[in-house]
Motif scaffolding. Sequence first.
Motif, mmCIF file in Angstrom:
data_model
loop_
_atom_site.group_PDB
_atom_site.id
_atom_site.type_symbol
_atom_site.label_atom_id
_atom_site.label_comp_id
_atom_site.label_asym_id
_atom_site.label_seq_id
_atom_site.Cartn_x
_atom_site.Cartn_y
_atom_site.Cartn_z
ATOM 1 N N SER A 32 0.829 -1.211 0.000
ATOM 2 C CA SER A 32 0.000 0.000 0.000
ATOM 3 C C SER A 32 0.863 1.261 0.000
ATOM 4 N N GLN A 35 1.602 1.799 -3.592
ATOM 5 C CA GLN A 35 0.416 2.335 -4.275
ATOM 6 C C GLN A 35 0.234 3.822 -3.966
ATOM 7 N N GLU A 39 0.147 7.000 -6.678
ATOM 8 C CA GLU A 39 -0.916 8.013 -6.749
ATOM 9 C C GLU A 39 -0.373 9.416 -6.486
ATOM 10 N N LEU A 70 -1.021 -5.623 -7.300
ATOM 11 C CA LEU A 70 -1.942 -4.486 -7.240
ATOM 12 C C LEU A 70 -2.932 -4.506 -8.408
ATOM 13 N N TYR A 72 -2.199 -4.225 -11.727
ATOM 14 C CA TYR A 72 -1.836 -3.471 -12.938
ATOM 15 C C TYR A 72 -1.526 -4.428 -14.086
#
Length: 308
Positions: A32, A35, A39, A70, A72
């Motif tokens: 996380s 991630q 972002e 994740l 992708y």
Amino acid sequence: MKCRKCGGVAVINMRHHRLALCADHFVEWFISYTQRAIERYRMFGSDDQLLVAVSGGKDSLALWDVLSRLGYRVDGMYVGLGIDGDDGYSAASQAKAEAFAEARGLTLHVVDVKQTYGESIPELAQMTRRGRKPCALCGLVKRHIMNRVAYEGGYDAIATGHNLDDEAAVLMQNTLRWQTGYLARQAPVLPSTHPRLARKVKPFVRLYERETAAYAIVRGIDYIYDECPHAVGSTTIFYKGLLNQLESRSLGAKLSFYLSFLQAKREGLFSEPGEALELNDCQRCGQPTTAPELCAFCRLWVRRIDKG
Ligand SMILES: [Zn+2]
Ligand SMILES: [Zn+2]
């Protein structure tokens, strides 16, 4: 030491975050945290087709692992440099990359420099003027091939496993010589400046090398431990040592060195020069270049042919 989340046995203590975690909670945190970096720096979204530059080392394989977990859309690409012959460093790292991809059903593109272009990196280095160090050519050749594969395969971005230690070492090198051009371009995201040049992203820029290594080990990723034999004694490794000394005296020093640099850039330091460089199409390969006729990659091979 106990996991802060569950009280179980901690496998890592990240003192700069005041955070000790067990194996399961570390993996969860690591994914996380990555991630959030994706972002924060607007690296890519779930519609983008990604290409991870895989070396067979811990960082690039950990990155591939995280991005696929994740959700992708992410393929890998390995460039065979031909270092140390048939059973040396390159062959061993390629085997790790291929085994990783196969075990997970992921797609890996392999480009062997010698098979594709006629000479390996060490051979090419010997043939150039005064026998340049292979490292000088390695980056150039890898960048060229990655751009080509990304363009031909329609990939939106090339992701590399550069971690905080890598970025801080490069930043220190560039800062000591105030190389403003390099400093202006050092960033977690390099936007595409030409249709043939993919966006470059580094999702691990906020993670210490110790953390990416721990992730690879906890996840049971089989990676190549050795550094490239040509990198031994390199200035980057020297600066990493200096930064480790700094970190041991001053907790979080590496992270704040790098993040303060990004902040200073946002405030206008090292702003890029107003006029964009004029780019021409290389007459041999078609990739954009600031040179009038041939790009730096093609000049390598043409020089070789002239000599032969
Ligand atoms: Zn836990
Ligand atoms: Zn070219």
